[in-house]
Design a protein around this motif. Structure first.
Motif, PDB file in Angstrom:
ATOM      1  N   TYR A  72       0.855  -1.195   0.000  1.00 27.41           N
ATOM      2  CA  TYR A  72       0.000   0.000   0.000  1.00 27.41           C
ATOM      3  C   TYR A  72       0.884   1.234   0.000  1.00 27.41           C
ATOM      4  N   GLU A  74       0.311   5.631  -0.415  1.00 26.86           N
ATOM      5  CA  GLU A  74      -0.522   6.789  -0.736  1.00 26.86           C
ATOM      6  C   GLU A  74       0.245   8.057  -0.427  1.00 26.86           C
ATOM      7  N   LEU A 142      -2.229   7.227  10.267  1.00 24.73           N
ATOM      8  CA  LEU A 142      -2.481   5.782  10.271  1.00 24.73           C
ATOM      9  C   LEU A 142      -3.479   5.414  11.369  1.00 24.73           C
ATOM     10  N   LYS A 145      -6.950   6.442  10.274  1.00 26.64           N
ATOM     11  CA  LYS A 145      -7.476   5.544   9.242  1.00 26.64           C
ATOM     12  C   LYS A 145      -7.838   4.184   9.830  1.00 26.64           C
ATOM     13  N   SER A 149     -11.416   2.835   8.695  1.00 27.79           N
ATOM     14  CA  SER A 149     -11.252   2.120   7.429  1.00 27.79           C
ATOM     15  C   SER A 149     -10.628   0.747   7.639  1.00 27.79           C
ATOM     16  N   LEU A 151      -7.866  -0.104   6.281  1.00 29.13           N
ATOM     17  CA  LEU A 151      -6.466   0.031   5.903  1.00 29.13           C
ATOM     18  C   LEU A 151      -5.510  -0.914   6.631  1.00 29.13           C
ATOM     19  N   TYR A 154      -3.330  -3.979   5.307  1.00 29.56           N
ATOM     20  CA  TYR A 154      -2.078  -3.916   4.550  1.00 29.56           C
ATOM     21  C   TYR A 154      -0.836  -3.944   5.433  1.00 29.56           C
ATOM     22  N   GLU A 216     -11.048  -1.970  -3.116  1.00 31.10           N
ATOM     23  CA  GLU A 216     -10.656  -0.650  -2.614  1.00 31.10           C
ATOM     24  C   GLU A 216     -10.678  -0.679  -1.086  1.00 31.10           C
ATOM     25  N   VAL A 217      -9.887   0.199  -0.486  1.00 33.52           N
ATOM     26  CA  VAL A 217      -9.910   0.299   0.981  1.00 33.52           C
ATOM     27  C   VAL A 217     -11.281   0.812   1.414  1.00 33.52           C
ATOM     28  N   HIS A 219     -14.166   2.472   3.598  1.00 31.90           N
ATOM     29  CA  HIS A 219     -14.315   3.492   4.642  1.00 31.90           C
ATOM     30  C   HIS A 219     -15.676   3.332   5.295  1.00 31.90           C
TER      31      HIS A 219
END
Lengths: 226, 226
Positions: A72, A74, A142, A145, A149, A151, A154, A216-217, A219
DNA sequence: CAAATAGTGTCTATTAGACAATATACA
DNA sequence: TGTATATTGTCTAATAGACACTATTTG
């Protein structure tokens, strides 16, 4: 084009993983001045002949300096000013990356000047530029998120159990969560698929999951309690 | 320092406001090549002798090109690559800004090449560089923030009513919300203070509110329905 | 009083937290 | 079988949506 000096522009990556209940960040020892011998984020300058954009720069520098291709990546935040680099006004674009520890270890082995540093123990480490601040900001992002989410998947290898994901989330946000809440979120996110295999991590075997191809991650509409 | 070409680095701002139920973005007509005569985001190059960081560049360029000092400004996203500027590999750091329409009008008056363009009607406008994409991305970010934070207050003048804030939020997210939900959020956010004055916007007078001095943008644990 | 806008009360729906209950595997 | 970990069931708490009700102002 223009008559005055351009700022010096670079790209740096904050690559996190979680291992044994600890958040780690990948850093490299600087070989040159300024800040020679200090720990720094893996990064460097755009090669306009080779990089299609700054994301490519981030990936290339990670690969070259540490051997790792994160699962991952971004864009995170740019840092700028006169004070952050003794050579003058500079801008660095920081990326934020994640990888599972085992996946990383199989790639990192041969690169000796790259090491996982414990984020909780960074206070006692000498760090170049404003990279300490960048790491702090990235960690906050982090944590946020992780609250809203999927996330954190990952931070794990390709296959993992709910218990491992729970451990990672708890490490990130610094407090326990309800396994039940996590399972409900996994179901509603529809981002993971159950595998046929089971993993032996405790007494009873646990189902293994992986991220669906092309997912997709997700949310959520609500945070876990902050 | 380094042996190869640095990318061209610039700073651009996406300044939004809401007026009469429409989202507007402030754009300037380009006076020079490339894209001479097309609409572009207000921005330009860092002046390392004058700007302490890129945020200062964003503010300075907004002031110089449009006369406006926004009430809210945050860093948004960097865009990079070979394709976005015919002069070669470039990076632009986009900022995201908000202001109340009336506050803006008192500052913008004398600058003729700056105009508010209707975001919903941008398809029929010729736009320089990749600024159309930047605006689209910034609008998405604004919509998301409207769902989970008090940020939309910065699209209004210093004093406003709950009805005006409701109208702005509904314009941003594109659907009606419950007045009751907004009032509950205002109370729990503790970010606004009630004034003694009242405003005459409808039949019954409405209480006026303003952002408390030094208040941070409040983030809620839950989104409004997306 | 009618109409329009401002503001309140209260019920429902959703989802996270808490925690009890059940399932499975192994010593 | 006992114990530890995995998984499910279900009650509570918090907060957004729905919408009825009251308040204020003007014609």
């Amino acid at each position: 084009m223009q008559g005055f000096t351009q700022p010096l522009f670079s790209v740096d990556s904050v690559l996190f993983t979680v291992v044994d209940g600890r958040l780690k960040v990948l850093m490299v020892k600087r070989a040159q001045s300024p800040y020679e011998g200090l720990w720094a984020l893996p990064g460097g300058y755009v090669d306009v002949a080779q990089d299609v954009n700054t994301e490519a720069t981030a990936n290339r520098k990670l690969k070259d300096k540490t051997g790792i291709e994160p699962t991952y990546l971004e864009q995170f935040k740019a840092y700028s000013g006169h004070e952050r680099d003794p050579r003058g006004f500079s801008v660095t674009l920081a990326y934020f990356a994640l990888i599972g520890y085992q996946d990383a270890q199989s790639q990192i082995a041969t690169v000796e000047q790259a090491q996982w540093l414990d984020v909780a123990s960074l206070a006692s480490v000498s760090i170049a530029f404003d990279h300490r601040q960048i790491i702090t900001d990235a960690q906050q992002r982090l944590v946020q998120k992780a609250l809203y989410s999927m996330l954190p998947v990952y931070c794990l290898p390709a296959q993992f159990t709910i218990g491992q994901l729970k451990d990672v989330i708890e490490t990130l946000i610094g407090r326990p969560i309800q396994r039940k809440s996590l399972i409900r979120r996994i179901e509603s996110a529809d981002m993971l698929e159950e595998l046929d295999e089971m993993a032996i991590t405790g007494k009873r075997q646990a189902k293994l999951y992986r991220v669906k191809a092309g997912a997709e991650v997700h949310h959520f509409q609500r945070n876990l309690e902050g």
